[in-house]
Design an enzyme around this catalytic site. Structure first.
Site, PDB file in Angstrom:
ATOM      1  CE  LYS A 130      -3.062   1.920  -4.219  1.00  0.00           C
ATOM      2  NZ  LYS A 130      -2.168   1.609  -2.947  1.00  0.00           N
ATOM      3  N   GLY A 188      -5.908   5.878   1.642  1.00  0.00           N
ATOM      4  CA  GLY A 188      -5.603   7.332   1.355  1.00  0.00           C
ATOM      5  C   GLY A 188      -4.883   7.844   0.178  1.00  0.00           C
ATOM      6  CE  LYS A 195       3.000  11.574 -10.801  1.00  0.00           C
ATOM      7  NZ  LYS A 195       4.388  12.473 -10.604  1.00  0.00           N
ATOM      8  N   PRO A 229       4.112   7.029  11.313  1.00  0.00           N
ATOM      9  CG  PRO A 229       5.439   7.338  12.937  1.00  0.00           C
ATOM     10  CD  PRO A 229       4.130   7.297  12.839  1.00  0.00           C
ATOM     11  CB  THR A 240      -3.216   9.491   3.196  1.00  0.00           C
ATOM     12  OG1 THR A 240      -1.918   9.391   2.430  1.00  0.00           O
ATOM     13  CG2 THR A 240      -3.962  10.835   2.541  1.00  0.00           C
ATOM     14  CB  VAL A 268      10.992  12.331 -11.287  1.00  0.00           C
ATOM     15  CG1 VAL A 268      11.646  11.260 -12.007  1.00  0.00           C
ATOM     16  CG2 VAL A 268      10.139  13.282 -12.356  1.00  0.00           C
ATOM     17  N   GLY A 314       0.739  -1.260  -0.167  1.00  0.00           N
ATOM     18  CA  GLY A 314       0.080   0.061  -0.048  1.00  0.00           C
ATOM     19  C   GLY A 314       0.870   1.292   0.038  1.00  0.00           C
ATOM     20  CD  GLN A 351      -6.659  -0.877   1.395  1.00  0.00           C
ATOM     21  OE1 GLN A 351      -7.660  -1.167   0.768  1.00  0.00           O
ATOM     22  NE2 GLN A 351      -6.899   0.393   2.063  1.00  0.00           N
TER      23      GLN A 351
END
Ligand code: IMP
Length: 424
Positions: free
Chosen positions: A16, A40, A18, A303, A298, A413, A12, A223
């Site tokens: 994805k 998220g 983007k 962390p 998200t 990038v 996950g 995920q």
């Protein structure tokens, strides 16, 4: 590209959202097939950042129909807030449909998720606490409540009273907490039902008819493969099917309708929650990747655990999803490291293996064997084409292709849409 499935190829958080946002431009329909508010996506458009949980990322494109399909689980409060948040920022959300068969997350689901986790103690999964396991349990036990019934004023109170009689026994007798009040839930949730009712439809038919009439469909994964309840690192998994097969059962579109399957993978590996993670770096390199890659959840802000790219896991992912290509993300995050590594085999009980053992028992005994490469010092965030990338970054991507046995056709990038390289 016809009908395309976008699937997370790791644990996950592979960015994805983007890729879906980039590909949604020339798609007629974007369909989310599984998971719920445990997911998220962050999508960056211009200087705007959108954090999406259940609403498909295609919603930002007004010409795309966005479908939340049968396999998704919907928290009505969170979902309504998500729609209202988008509307407040000028995204109309008129191009959205929700399956009447999607199961609804109700207050007892998140409560039981948290109570079950606490009871498990050292064996806790590290769930997002959003009620995902309990709602899928109810679905399989055939006591779930679906969107069609939730938004039906006459059906919902009776159904809820029945289910709550079972849940309250659990809450009071096993967990020793207060029972929940059905009338209060009905009253609290009525405004959400009113807001969501107009979106409810028989989406399996809508999607299948769109595909049959030649429209293109993008399947939005949530995920990642290694969190799949069957194919993932059980029991440290989610309760749905993030793998490509889930795209068909979760939406109602048959496997013959799928033309390509893109696996999205970061140039390194992250994991949230408990479970074996052979390439994890618990040193300053892991911290550096976390800070540079902004590796915080998200949904939960937790962390993320970070490590070098696990090529064995990626090869497994390519196999079980039938990937046709890879999107290699966050290449910019690795800029500046003197050396970068990819795990190309494991040592398991003194033997070298190259097939991923997906069960916790064996995976937790695997030690990574790495191949090292000279890093690239150049900032790659302005690279527009494959040829713009430094030699060492290209060599890294070619190694990923060799290990995964799938071509890398997209490289990312940076977080913006225009920081994406399409190789063909
Ligand atoms: P659940 O899906 O909340 O039940 O959590 C089960 C496991 O899946 C936990 O390890 C979570 O951290 C993980 N998980 C669930 N959703 C995501 C996600 O979107 N990204 C990364 N991990 C996730």
């Amino acid at each position: 590209m016809g009908n395309t499935v976008v699937v997370g190829a790791q644990w996950g958080d592979e960015a994805k959202g983007k890729i879906i946002d980039c590909l949604a431009h020339d798609k007629d329909v974007v369909v989310r097939w599984g998971g719920g508010s445990n997911a998220g996506h962050t999508v960056i458009v211009g200087d705007q950042e959108y954090k999406l949980h259940v609403v498909p990322a295609g919603v930002l494109n007004p010409h795309t129909l966005n479908v939340v399909a049968d396999g998704v689980v919907i928290d009505p409060a969170g979902f309504t807030a998500e729609i209202e948040g988008l509307r407040g920022r000028g995204i109309a959300c008129d191009n959205l449909k929700i399956s009447g068969n999607a199961h609804v997350v109700l207050p007892y689901h998140s409560l039981l998720d948290q109570l079950e986790e606490r009871r498990k103690g050292g064996k806790a999964i590290g769930t997002t606490g959003r009620g995902i396991g309990p709602v899928y349990q109810d679905k399989a036990a055939r006591i779930g409540i679906r969107m069609r019934d939730f938004t039906d004023r006459s059906a919902f109170p009776d159904l809820l009273a029945h289910v709550l009689s079972i849940k309250n026994e659990l809450l009071t007798k096993i967990y020793g907490v207060e029972p929940l009040d059905a009338k209060k839930i009905v009253a609290d949730y009525a405004p959400f039902a009113d807001k969501l009712r107009p979106f409810v439809d028989d989406t399996a038919i809508v999607v299948a008819r769109a595909a049959r009439s030649g429209k293109s469909v993008l399947f939005e994964g949530a995920q990642g493969t290694l969190l799949d309840i069957d194919l993932g690192t059980y029991p440290y998994v989610t309760s749905s099917h993030p793998t490509a097969g889930g795209a068909t059962v979760g939406t109602g579109l048959g496997p013959t309708q799928i033309d390509s399957i893109i696996g999205v993978a970061k140039s390194y590996t992250t994991r949230v929650g408990a479970g074996a993670f052979p390439t994890e770096l618990e040193d300053e390199i892991g911290s550096l990747i976390r800070e540079r890659g902004k590796e915080y959840g998200t949904t939960t802000g937790r962390p993320r655990r970070c490590g070098w790219l696990d090529g064995i896991a990626l090869n497994y992912s390519a196999l079980v999803n039938g990937l046709t290509s890879l999107a290699l993300m966050h290449l910019d995050v690795l800029s500046g490291f003197p050396e970068v590594k990819i795990c190309t085999s494991y040592e398991f009980d003194g033997k070298k293996i190259s097939d991923f053992p997906s069960d916790q028992g064996r995976l937790s005994r695997c030690k990574p064997i790495f191949e090292s490469f000279p890093g690239w010092q150049e900032d790659v965030s302005n690279a527009k084409s494959w040829d713009d990338l430094p030699d060492n970054a290209r060599r890294f991507a070619e190694t990923v292709e060799r290990i995964a046995e799938v071509p890398v056709k997209i490289l990312s990038v940076g977080r913006r849409r225009d920081q994406t390289i399409f190789r063909d």
